[in-house]
Structures are given as C-alpha cells and as structure tokens.
Design a protein around this motif. Structure first.
Motif, PDB file in Angstrom:
ATOM      1  N   GLU A 172      97.544   2.868   1.856  1.00 22.73           N
ATOM      2  CA  GLU A 172      96.704   3.978   1.447  1.00 22.73           C
ATOM      3  C   GLU A 172      95.282   3.824   1.990  1.00 22.73           C
ATOM      4  O   GLU A 172      94.643   4.814   2.391  1.00 22.73           O
TER       5      GLU A 172
ATOM      6  N   MET B 195      87.539   7.376  -8.008  1.00 24.15           N
ATOM      7  CA  MET B 195      87.966   7.065  -9.371  1.00 24.15           C
ATOM      8  C   MET B 195      88.842   5.825  -9.470  1.00 24.15           C
ATOM      9  O   MET B 195      89.209   5.425 -10.560  1.00 24.15           O
ATOM     10  N   ASN B 196      89.199   5.212  -8.320  1.00 25.14           N
ATOM     11  CA  ASN B 196      90.094   4.042  -8.348  1.00 25.14           C
ATOM     12  C   ASN B 196      89.474   2.905  -9.142  1.00 25.14           C
ATOM     13  O   ASN B 196      88.336   2.503  -8.898  1.00 25.14           O
TER      14      ASN B 196
ATOM     15  N   ILE C  80      82.493  10.440 -12.116  1.00 27.47           N
ATOM     16  CA  ILE C  80      83.291   9.629 -11.186  1.00 27.47           C
ATOM     17  C   ILE C  80      82.453   9.136 -10.004  1.00 27.47           C
ATOM     18  O   ILE C  80      82.962   8.384  -9.167  1.00 27.47           O
TER      19      ILE C  80
ATOM     20  N   LYS D 170      89.905  16.362  -2.788  1.00 25.24           N
ATOM     21  CA  LYS D 170      90.635  15.673  -3.847  1.00 25.24           C
ATOM     22  C   LYS D 170      90.875  14.214  -3.513  1.00 25.24           C
ATOM     23  O   LYS D 170      90.842  13.341  -4.390  1.00 25.24           O
ATOM     24  N   VAL D 171      91.164  13.922  -2.233  1.00 26.71           N
ATOM     25  CA  VAL D 171      91.432  12.536  -1.837  1.00 26.71           C
ATOM     26  C   VAL D 171      90.179  11.690  -2.044  1.00 26.71           C
ATOM     27  O   VAL D 171      90.232  10.550  -2.513  1.00 26.71           O
TER      28      VAL D 171
ATOM     29  N   PRO E  14      93.342  -0.278  -3.972  1.00 27.48           N
ATOM     30  CA  PRO E  14      94.421   0.557  -3.419  1.00 27.48           C
ATOM     31  C   PRO E  14      95.279  -0.262  -2.468  1.00 27.48           C
ATOM     32  O   PRO E  14      94.832  -1.251  -1.882  1.00 27.48           O
TER      33      PRO E  14
ATOM     34  N   GLN F 181      87.802  12.310  -4.232  1.00 32.98           N
ATOM     35  CA  GLN F 181      87.623  12.147  -5.668  1.00 32.98           C
ATOM     36  C   GLN F 181      88.523  11.050  -6.214  1.00 32.98           C
ATOM     37  O   GLN F 181      88.096  10.222  -7.033  1.00 32.98           O
ATOM     38  N   ASN F 182      89.792  11.033  -5.775  1.00 25.29           N
ATOM     39  CA  ASN F 182      90.715   9.993  -6.247  1.00 25.29           C
ATOM     40  C   ASN F 182      90.259   8.610  -5.799  1.00 25.29           C
ATOM     41  O   ASN F 182      90.401   7.621  -6.547  1.00 25.29           O
ATOM     42  N   TYR F 183      89.726   8.517  -4.577  1.00 22.70           N
ATOM     43  CA  TYR F 183      89.272   7.217  -4.093  1.00 22.70           C
ATOM     44  C   TYR F 183      88.086   6.704  -4.916  1.00 22.70           C
ATOM     45  O   TYR F 183      87.983   5.516  -5.217  1.00 22.70           O
TER      46      TYR F 183
ATOM     47  N   SER G 275      80.348   5.219  -5.969  1.00 23.89           N
ATOM     48  CA  SER G 275      81.399   5.116  -6.990  1.00 23.89           C
ATOM     49  C   SER G 275      80.983   4.082  -8.033  1.00 23.89           C
ATOM     50  O   SER G 275      80.426   3.025  -7.687  1.00 23.89           O
TER      51      SER G 275
END
Length: 631
Positions: A105, A96-97, A208, A89-90, A101, A92-94, A134
């Motif tokens: 973080e 999608m930024n 993503i 998940k981390v 950040p 994936q979030n990175y 990305s």
C-alpha cells in the motif's frame, strides 16, 4: 462713518494728486495689470495642482487595483490547491492511519496518490510548498509534502487554525523555516511568505490533520517585491495584525522612519471607522497612501506614492506662470517706455544721457529747462555722477596701492629655483650615501616639479608630455611590488607636435590608479602602451592598459559622463570592471579642454574589452609647436 470715509478719500485724493506722473503711472499699471494677472495665475495654478494630484492618485490607484486582482488570482490558486489535496479520500485515509501500512500500500500510495499531490505543485509553480500534517506518530513522512504535526505543533498559527474548526487561516511570515532542520544556515536570509492553513476534519468535528499551502510574497504580490525600483511608489501588504511586508532595499522607510507606524495607525482607524486619510507628510516630504482592502484574507494592500516628482512638475508649472507674467509685464513696460518717449521729451533726453554714461562715455552735464520731476531727476543725476567720479578716483588709487602691495609680496616669496636647488642638494647627499633609488626618485620628482611650475602657455611638445609621464610612472613604481611598464610606439617626427599641457598625464594616472584595482590583489605584467598615428592631417594618440577593462554598461555610463553638455552636480557612484570611476572627472576635463582649444571635432573616445584592456583614443590636429599646421 460716511463722514470718516469721505475724509479718508479726500486725504487720499490730495496725496495722490501730489504724486509724480511716473509714480501714478506705475501704480495704475500695477493695479490694472498685476491684480487680474495674479488672480488668473493663482486660479490656474490651483487647477493644475489639483489635476496633477488627481492624475497621480488615479494612476497609482489603477496599479494598486491591478495588483489586487493578481493577489485575488493567487488566493484562488492556493485555495484550489488546498481543496484538491485534502479532498482525496486516499490522502485522508493515509493521514488517519494509526498503524504502519503494508509495504504494498505504501508503494502504491507513493506511485499514485503522492505523485498526484506533487503534480498539484508542479502545475502551480508559484506555490512554494504544499504540506499535509498528520497527528499519527506512526505515519511515514514523505518529504517534502507529508509530515507529522509534531514538527509544527509549536507554531503560533497551529493552535489558531485548530480554533477555526476547518475555516481558512491566512498567515504572513518573514521566514520560510526548514521543517527537516537540515541546516541552520537556511534561516540566515529572510524569505517572506504567505500561508493558507486549514484543519482537516473527516468526518466533521474529527481532526485527522492539517493542510498548509505556502507562496512566497514575491510571487503572491510581485509589485511589492519587484526588482524594478520605482523611486516614486512602493507597495506594502499588511496582515490582519497590521504587520507590514515590503521590499527592504530602496524603501521609503529608510528616509521616513515614522512611515510604517503611520500606516499601521491608519489601518487600525480604518478597521474601526471605515475612514481612510490618503495624505501623509514626514520630514518635509509628501506622500499619498492609497489603500485597497483584501477582505478574503483579512489583509490590506497599500501603494505609497512619493509626491516629489509631482511637486517638481507643479513647481515647474508655477515657474512657467510666473515667467509668463514677468514676460507680459516686460512687454507692457516696453510699450509704456515707447509712449513715454513721445510724451516726456525731457525725460527721453535724460534717459539718452544715462545710456551714454552707462556705455562709458564721459559725462559732460545735462541741462533740463523747467521744473517738475524730470528736472529734479536731472539735478540728482548730476550730483550722482559727481559722486561716482569721486568714488572711481578713490578706487583707482586703492587698486594701485593693492598692486604695489602684491608686487612686494611676490618679491618676498620663495623662488622656485630654491626648491630645485634644494632637491639637487638632497640628490647629491643620496648619491654620496649610495642611495641610488632615492637619487633617481628625486630626479624624477624634480622633473615633474619643473614641468608643473613652468606654465608659459597651454601648448607643449609631445616629447615634454611623454617625459613627464615617464617621471610619473617611475615615481609610482616605487610603491608597487609589480611595477608598471610604459611602452612607447612613437616616431621621432611626432615628438615635435604640439599637445595641450597635462592632457595625457590624467589619462595615464587614471589607468595607474584604477585599471588594476582587484580588491587588494597585485597583478604582474601591468603595461601601459602609448601609440601615435596620423590620418588626413589629424593626430591620434592611443593610451591602452591591460587592466580588467569596463563592462558595456559602465563604458556607456562613462561616455555619457564625458560627453555630457551640462555640468553634473554628482558623480556616478560605484566603479566599473577594473576600477575606473564611472564619473570620469579627469577624462571629462581633458575632453572639454581639447574641444575648447581645438574645436568640437576633437576629443576623447573610450573602448574596452572586459577583463582584457581599455583604450583611450585622443584626436587632435597635427600642429607643430611653432603653430604651423603640417599635412
């Protein structure tokens, strides 16, 4: 029809009855023995042929299946690595930024999540690259794992992966491009690889990023790119577009240029019909094309097997069968000969007379009473011997004329003294012109010519051979900027022993030509040393140079060539350290002459230290030139 058959049979019976006994025995022998023997041999040969081919197919199919199993394991490794990377998940979030950040973080991501990604590659050393792409232009790239999609968006596989909507895409490439574009030289060498590419959609349908797992083909399918060269088989792997990948050196495609296109055509036919043809021939060579599909990645694995060795074994078996048949026939012939000796007395007398003539005894004639085949044969044999005697007399007369012509030709040849005198005249002219180098060179050359022309026997004094080597070294030093120094450690008593003429000179010549072969560089301080010792009535002559020496592998190959019992049809290619030819023809000839004239206990032996020296040991009996062996 029956009447015609009876007439043919009657004609044959009449003709057969008029044949000689020997003709009928030979014909019956051929019909009774050769017919069944030929049938059995043909059947046995076909059975053995099929067995050899079947064994070759089974063996190489087993190797292919083992390689396929290895490839399946590597596929699972790559899929597992991709699953572990894009399910975080981390991560994936990175990906999608859309905004930068915070520093905290970013540091935390680098120290934890990024290290976990890097650990995936560490625990799977066969994986060459694990890359995440990305679409965000503001995302920080972290080499060598996280990049922006803009770096690969122009690649053909990128658009194809997007169309698959999260399904796996397997891509084979000949090169491994550098995404950072640090140096154009990184692309000069082909590095074939296979890539697992998949779009990351979180949630479903929302793009993503992209994940790519690379593995070099030499790890993915090691037998296809093995460094151990097997001249009898070669593996190929073909992608979904029927593009072949295999090793480039020592490939079957070098001598069979149509092989690749034939494989591609058969793969296409297999995709359409599911049928596969295993046999292939090109340029007189036979191959087996063993195929194993890799359905998981839409590829195919092939093992191309050369049938050259199999055909040699089949040919060997065929020759054994033929030889067995011939031996069997000769055995029966001998038995028939003994039986004929008892049955046909007159024929035996005629045969004994023929044997005496064959041994060289004078032919005095033979009388065979009665007619028949034996009498007719004796008559023709007498006629034949008269004809042979006439021809022999003519041949002797022609040989005498030929010898006379040869002697006349020898008288008309230029005397060798004419050459010596001419060299002396040129030498005097050089001395008059104060050309001492030319004068000395002519002196050395004249000495070598006298030594070579004067071949009154196989043995010479060691003194004469050494003087010939000194003349050779002096002449060769004219060519070199750094001359070769010849060092002699020989007692005067050994200079009178006998050696084979031209036995030391080829060894010295080998050192001069190859010991200091440094690719164009000249070395100073070049020395050839000759030592002579004795022990237990044997003489040891050591010829050592201070050249670059031989590696243990090249030294072993050179020994094998020198001591080989059978004549080699080809020299070993390449050269060892210091430039010595691996074939060693000159050394082999010297070794064979020593064993021919002195016995197998004598000959040559080589020792070498790479980068320092090479020594040739010559062993021969200590014998004076008069022939008396000394103690």
């Amino acid at each position: 029809m029956r009447k015609r058959i009876r007439e043919l049979w009657s004609s044959f019976s009449y003709w057969w009855g008029r044949r000689s006994l020997q003709s009928r025995l030979v014909a019956a022998y051929i019909f009774i023995i050769l017919g069944p023997s030929l049938l059995v041999s043909v059947y046995s040969f076909r059975t053995i042929n099929n067995t050899y081919v079947r064994d070759a197919v089974d063996k190489n199919n087993y190797l292919l299946q083992m390689e396929k199993l290895h490839i399946v394991n590597q596929i699972e490794v790559m899929e597992r690595a991709a699953q572990m990377a894009d399910s975080d998940k981390v991560v994936q979030n990175y990906l999608m930024n859309e905004v930068d950040p915070p520093l905290g973080e970013l540091i935390d991501f680098n120290n934890t999540t990024y290290m976990n990604l890097n650990r995936i590659q560490v625990i799977n050393p066969s994986i060459e690259h694990l890359r995440l792409y990305s679409p965000s232009p503001n995302m920080y790239e972290i080499w060598p794992i996280i990049f922006r999609e803009s770096r690969v968006s122009a690649e053909p596989w990128f658009q194809e992966a997007l169309e698959l909507k999260g399904r796996e895409l397997w891509v084979f490439q000949n090169n491994d491009p550098d995404l950072m574009e640090r140096s154009a030289n990184l692309m000069t060498e082909e590095r074939p690889k296979v890539s697992l590419v998949r779009e990351i959609n979180v949630p479903a349908g929302h793009h993503i990023g992209m994940i790519q797992v690379d593995m070099m083909l030499n790890n993915f399918t090691p037998k296809t790119y093995t460094n151990v060269r097997d001249n009898q088989s070669q593996m190929f792997i073909a992608d979904s577009e029927l593009k072949l990948f295999t090793r480039t050196d020592h490939s079957f495609t070098e001598n069979s240029p149509q092989l690749e296109s034939a494989i591609a055509e058969r793969l296409k036919n297999y995709q359409e019909t599911g049928e596969w043809n295993i046999d292939y021939k090109e340029g007189g060579k036979s191959f087996l094309l063993i195929h194993a599909p890799l359905d998981r990645i839409g590829a195919s694995l092939l093992n191309v097997v050369s049938m050259e060795d199999v055909m040699k074994r089949i040919s060997h078996t065929r020759n054994l069968l033929i030889g067995a048949n011939i031996g069997f026939i000769f055995l029966l012939t001998a038995i028939a000969y003994v039986m004929n000796a008892f049955i046909l007395k007159n024929l035996r007398r005629l045969t004994e007379t023929m044997k005496k003539v064959r041994k060289g005894e004078a032919y005095t004639g033979i009388t065979i009473r009665g007619g028949g085949e034996v009498g007719e044969l004796a008559h023709h044999f007498s006629k034949l011997m008269n004809t042979i005697n006439t021809l022999v007399a003519q041949a002797v007369y022609k040989q005498a004329l030929s010898k006379e012509a040869e002697l006349r030709t020898l008288h008309n040849q230029i005397d060798a003294h004419f050459l010596y005198n001419t060299l002396e005249n040129i030498k005097m002219l050089a001395e008059i012109e104060d050309q001492r180098t030319i004068s000395d060179a002519l002196t050395w050359l004249g000495g070598m010519m006298r030594y070579n022309f004067k071949w009154s026997g196989e043995y010479v004094k060691l003194r004469d051979e050494i003087r010939h080597i000194q003349n050779y070294i002096e002449i060769m030093n004219i060519r070199f900027e750094h001359p070769i120094r010849l060092e002699l450690n020989i007692e005067n008593t050994y200079l009178e022993v006998e050696v084979l003429k031209m036995s030391l000179q080829p060894i010295v010549e080998n050192s001069v030509k190859h010991a200091w072969n440094t690719g164009g560089e000249e070395l100073s301080g070049r020395t050839i040393r000759i030592d002579v010792t004795e022990a237990e009535g044997e003489l040891f002559i050591l010829i050592r140079d201070n050249g670059l020496g031989l590696t243990p592998e090249r030294l072993a190959a050179l020994h094998e060539a020198i001591y080989a019992r059978e004549e080699e049809s080809q020299e070993f290619s390449g050269s060892g350290t210091g430039g010595y030819k691996a074939g060693g023809i000159g050394l082999r000839n010297v070794h064979q002459r020593l064993q021919l004239f002195y016995g197998e206990a004598y000959g040559l032996e080589l020792q070498s230290e790479p980068g320092q020296w090479t020594t040739v040991f010559m062993t021969l009996p200590k014998v004076l030139l008069t022939g008396d062996k000394t103690s």
